[in-house]
Design a protein around this motif. Structure first.
Motif, PDB file in Angstrom:
ATOM      1  N   THR A  90      -0.054   1.125  -7.097  1.00 50.72           N
ATOM      2  CA  THR A  90      -0.664   2.171  -7.858  1.00 50.72           C
ATOM      3  C   THR A  90      -2.156   2.206  -7.972  1.00 50.72           C
ATOM      4  O   THR A  90      -2.959   3.274  -7.902  1.00 50.72           O
ATOM      5  N   LEU A  91      -2.670   1.105  -7.763  1.00 51.40           N
ATOM      6  CA  LEU A  91      -4.196   0.652  -7.630  1.00 51.40           C
ATOM      7  C   LEU A  91      -4.723   1.441  -6.491  1.00 51.40           C
ATOM      8  O   LEU A  91      -5.914   2.035  -6.588  1.00 51.40           O
ATOM      9  N   TYR A  92      -3.997   1.953  -5.364  1.00 45.84           N
ATOM     10  CA  TYR A  92      -4.319   2.414  -4.247  1.00 45.84           C
ATOM     11  C   TYR A  92      -4.250   4.015  -4.078  1.00 45.84           C
ATOM     12  O   TYR A  92      -4.592   4.681  -3.048  1.00 45.84           O
ATOM     13  N   ASN A  93      -3.638   4.476  -5.281  1.00 45.08           N
ATOM     14  CA  ASN A  93      -3.273   5.903  -5.360  1.00 45.08           C
ATOM     15  C   ASN A  93      -4.486   6.833  -5.159  1.00 45.08           C
ATOM     16  O   ASN A  93      -5.620   6.322  -5.635  1.00 45.08           O
ATOM     17  N   GLY A 109       6.344  13.148  -4.366  1.00 39.47           N
ATOM     18  CA  GLY A 109       6.506  11.786  -4.941  1.00 39.47           C
ATOM     19  C   GLY A 109       5.697  10.825  -4.151  1.00 39.47           C
ATOM     20  O   GLY A 109       5.435   9.865  -4.311  1.00 39.47           O
ATOM     21  N   THR A 110       4.847  11.405  -3.026  1.00 40.79           N
ATOM     22  CA  THR A 110       4.104  10.624  -2.226  1.00 40.79           C
ATOM     23  C   THR A 110       2.785  11.044  -1.929  1.00 40.79           C
ATOM     24  O   THR A 110       1.919  10.533  -1.216  1.00 40.79           O
ATOM     25  N   THR A 111       2.365  12.221  -2.745  1.00 36.95           N
ATOM     26  CA  THR A 111       1.098  12.736  -2.901  1.00 36.95           C
ATOM     27  C   THR A 111       0.723  13.073  -3.992  1.00 36.95           C
ATOM     28  O   THR A 111       1.648  13.335  -5.091  1.00 36.95           O
ATOM     29  N   ASP A 112      -0.730  13.586  -4.410  1.00 36.02           N
ATOM     30  CA  ASP A 112      -0.817  14.104  -5.771  1.00 36.02           C
ATOM     31  C   ASP A 112      -0.865  15.676  -5.842  1.00 36.02           C
ATOM     32  O   ASP A 112      -1.518  15.903  -6.653  1.00 36.02           O
ATOM     33  N   VAL A 113      -0.044  16.002  -5.069  1.00 33.63           N
ATOM     34  CA  VAL A 113      -0.134  17.531  -4.874  1.00 33.63           C
ATOM     35  C   VAL A 113       0.326  18.008  -6.346  1.00 33.63           C
ATOM     36  O   VAL A 113      -0.185  19.355  -6.861  1.00 33.63           O
ATOM     37  N   ALA A 114       0.999  17.487  -7.239  1.00 35.82           N
ATOM     38  CA  ALA A 114       1.325  18.114  -8.700  1.00 35.82           C
ATOM     39  C   ALA A 114       0.236  18.321  -9.504  1.00 35.82           C
ATOM     40  O   ALA A 114       0.075  18.891 -10.269  1.00 35.82           O
ATOM     41  N   SER A 115      -0.991  17.537  -9.091  1.00 33.07           N
ATOM     42  CA  SER A 115      -2.295  17.585  -9.740  1.00 33.07           C
ATOM     43  C   SER A 115      -3.120  18.626  -9.162  1.00 33.07           C
ATOM     44  O   SER A 115      -4.432  18.729  -9.899  1.00 33.07           O
ATOM     45  N   HIS A 116      -2.739  19.365  -8.135  1.00 29.72           N
ATOM     46  CA  HIS A 116      -3.570  20.368  -7.859  1.00 29.72           C
ATOM     47  C   HIS A 116      -2.970  21.733  -8.347  1.00 29.72           C
ATOM     48  O   HIS A 116      -2.241  22.518  -7.706  1.00 29.72           O
ATOM     49  N   ARG A 122      -3.927  13.459  -1.460  1.00 33.87           N
ATOM     50  CA  ARG A 122      -4.027  12.175  -1.239  1.00 33.87           C
ATOM     51  C   ARG A 122      -2.502  11.381  -1.464  1.00 33.87           C
ATOM     52  O   ARG A 122      -2.130  11.974  -2.595  1.00 33.87           O
ATOM     53  N   ALA A 123      -2.408  10.398  -0.786  1.00 38.23           N
ATOM     54  CA  ALA A 123      -1.190   9.570  -0.893  1.00 38.23           C
ATOM     55  C   ALA A 123      -1.035   8.838  -2.256  1.00 38.23           C
ATOM     56  O   ALA A 123      -2.001   8.302  -2.851  1.00 38.23           O
ATOM     57  N   VAL A 124      -0.026   8.661  -2.695  1.00 43.29           N
ATOM     58  CA  VAL A 124       0.224   7.831  -3.773  1.00 43.29           C
ATOM     59  C   VAL A 124       1.486   7.047  -3.433  1.00 43.29           C
ATOM     60  O   VAL A 124       2.349   7.362  -2.722  1.00 43.29           O
ATOM     61  N   GLU A 125       1.738   5.982  -4.494  1.00 44.45           N
ATOM     62  CA  GLU A 125       2.758   5.116  -4.429  1.00 44.45           C
ATOM     63  C   GLU A 125       4.166   5.878  -4.863  1.00 44.45           C
ATOM     64  O   GLU A 125       4.228   6.405  -5.633  1.00 44.45           O
ATOM     65  N   ARG A 126       5.365   5.507  -3.795  1.00 41.71           N
ATOM     66  CA  ARG A 126       6.358   6.337  -3.889  1.00 41.71           C
ATOM     67  C   ARG A 126       7.149   5.527  -4.988  1.00 41.71           C
ATOM     68  O   ARG A 126       8.002   6.440  -5.627  1.00 41.71           O
ATOM     69  N   ILE A 127       7.159   4.166  -5.017  1.00 37.95           N
ATOM     70  CA  ILE A 127       8.236   3.763  -6.020  1.00 37.95           C
ATOM     71  C   ILE A 127       7.326   2.757  -6.934  1.00 37.95           C
ATOM     72  O   ILE A 127       7.593   1.519  -6.934  1.00 37.95           O
ATOM     73  N   PRO A 128       6.618   3.414  -8.071  1.00 38.89           N
ATOM     74  CA  PRO A 128       5.812   2.732  -8.641  1.00 38.89           C
ATOM     75  C   PRO A 128       6.755   1.663  -9.763  1.00 38.89           C
ATOM     76  O   PRO A 128       5.985   0.755 -10.058  1.00 38.89           O
ATOM     77  N   ALA A 129       7.760   1.925 -10.037  1.00 37.30           N
ATOM     78  CA  ALA A 129       8.375   1.037 -10.993  1.00 37.30           C
ATOM     79  C   ALA A 129       8.733  -0.296 -10.111  1.00 37.30           C
ATOM     80  O   ALA A 129       8.748  -1.266 -10.785  1.00 37.30           O
ATOM     81  N   ARG A 140       0.959  -1.181   0.146  1.00 37.88           N
ATOM     82  CA  ARG A 140      -0.079   0.005  -0.038  1.00 37.88           C
ATOM     83  C   ARG A 140       0.982   1.308   0.045  1.00 37.88           C
ATOM     84  O   ARG A 140       1.922   1.237   0.549  1.00 37.88           O
ATOM     85  N   PRO A 141       0.525   2.305  -0.525  1.00 37.34           N
ATOM     86  CA  PRO A 141       1.116   3.636  -0.485  1.00 37.34           C
ATOM     87  C   PRO A 141       1.523   4.120   1.060  1.00 37.34           C
ATOM     88  O   PRO A 141       0.867   3.722   1.960  1.00 37.34           O
ATOM     89  N   GLU A 142       2.864   4.102   1.125  1.00 36.17           N
ATOM     90  CA  GLU A 142       3.325   4.315   2.703  1.00 36.17           C
ATOM     91  C   GLU A 142       2.809   5.388   3.530  1.00 36.17           C
ATOM     92  O   GLU A 142       2.338   6.381   2.970  1.00 36.17           O
TER      93      GLU A 142
END
Length: 391
Positions: free
Chosen positions: A166-169, A112-119, A153-160, A70-72
């Motif tokens: 990333t299902l839980y982003n 890298g750990t949130t969706d802040v870039a999309s705000h 909201r939190a997102v996965e830090r190391i999706p690679a 899960r996202p940390e």
């Protein structure tokens, strides 16, 4: 996870006895000697008793929760770690907001750990700062109020490495430390056994210079919830020894000094001009000094067993024995299931998101006599411990 006496020494020695029981089995044998499995087995009898004496050894610590799945640093990650059998949850890495609240993020930079870039409303907050001597560009918690951070909201830090996570982003918000303390009590009642947490003060020198000192805020919340005692189920850690020394003066919790690579310097040492490196801290003299104000160390796994040039494991160091000799426990970091994070001989193929043989690696590390380990995959750690104790 990732760093700064006579009275401190006296207090530290008294509190160190709490963790001493975690280093010794029922027979008094020190873990790491030939009777390691027998001694460790004597320490896995459930969660009776008080404080850290009730934890199994080797202790399985959920690194930022169940961050392998899960996202940390989300309640989803924390609760899953408990579901998977973690004895302790690292909840969380503590950084402050602009208005002085403590929140749980791996770093103050949250791009890298949130969706802040999309705000778009926060686009102008993106900036470049020097964080512990490193130029870092992104969005920083200290530039946001808590109310603003709660819109993210939190997102996965190391999706690679963890594409499935990333299902839980977008599912969970950023928790505050106060919310974590309340959650800990709720989970303890729900599960019928004491839930332990292992928060870390992140970049304390950096934040103190900004007027956002971490230690006083941590201590205030621990006192508010009655979790500042020697048997408290809250273990505090930091990569900066002076942060642990400050906490030693403010609360009576178990304290752990985190240790990075041997050639690195804790940033508080850099800031104060202290020339010592981690290599100096893990000498018998350095460990004796740490034992004067802390009860344990959290070294990298490479300080326990260095790697050879080809990435395979070399010969174990004397760190476990040296630390136990002065009464310190060892909780090294971090065991992960994916190939890139495992010693070369335990990898299977080269895929970055594929699992190797973490059971083999766990067994090798447990055999050194470590008292526990941070892992992103608590279920793997629990099974590996059972295998190890079964001989």
């Amino acid at each position: 996870m990732g760093s700064d006496q006579a009275n401190e020494k006296t207090q530290g020695t008294g509190r160190r006895a709490i963790l001493g029981a975690a280093v010794f089995g029922a027979s008094g044998a020190v873990l790491g000697l030939p009777d390691v499995a027998e001694a460790a087995g004597a320490r896995t009898g459930g969660h009776g008793g008080r404080g850290l004496k009730s934890l199994p050894v080797p202790t399985i610590i959920g690194h930022r929760g169940a961050s392998g799945y899960r996202p940390e640093h989300t309640f989803g990650s924390y609760e899953l770690a408990l579901d998977l059998g973690a004895d302790v949850v690292e909840a969380g890495d503590l950084v402050p907001t602009k208005d002085g609240h403590l929140v749980c993020r791996h770093e103050p930079e949250i791009g890298g750990t949130t969706d802040v870039a999309s705000h778009p409303e926060f686009a102008d907050r993106r900036t470049t700062k020097v964080l512990d001597g490193v130029s870092t560009t992104g969005w920083f918690t200290e530039d946001f109020t808590l109310a603003e951070l709660k819109t993210l909201r939190a997102v996965e830090r190391i999706p690679a490495n963890r594409p499935h996570n990333t299902l839980y982003n977008g599912r969970w918000e950023i928790p505050t430390f106060e919310e974590v303390l309340k959650w800990q009590d709720e989970q303890t009642r729900k599960r019928g056994k004491q839930v332990f947490i292992y928060p870390e003060t992140k970049h304390p020198t950096y934040f103190r210079r900004l007027g956002l000192g971490l230690e006083e805020r941590v201590a205030k919340l621990l006192r508010k919830y009655g979790k500042d005692g020697r048997n408290s189920p809250v273990i505090l850690q930091s990569f900066e020894p002076t942060s642990i020394q400050k906490l030693n003066q403010l609360v009576d919790n178990p304290l752990v000094v985190l240790l990075s690579t041997a050639d690195s310097r804790p940033y508080d040492f850099v800031a104060s001009g202290d020339p010592r490196t981690v290599a100096d801290l893990i000498t018998p003299k350095g460990l004796r000094e740490i034992a004067g104000y802390a009860q344990g160390i959290g070294p990298t796994l490479d300080l326990v067993i260095p790697k050879n040039a080809d990435g395979t494991l070399g010969k174990p160091t004397t760190l476990v024995a040296d630390a136990h000799k002065v009464g310190l426990i060892l909780h090294p970091y971090t065991m992960r299931n994916e190939n890139p994070f495992l010693p070369a001989e335990y990898r299977k193929g080269s895929a970055a998101d594929a699992y190797g043989d973490p059971f083999g690696a766990f067994k090798t590390y447990f055999a050194t006599g470590i008292d526990g380990v941070f892992t992103d995959n608590a279920d793997t750690g629990v099974l590996a411990r059972a295998d190890f104790l079964a001989g």
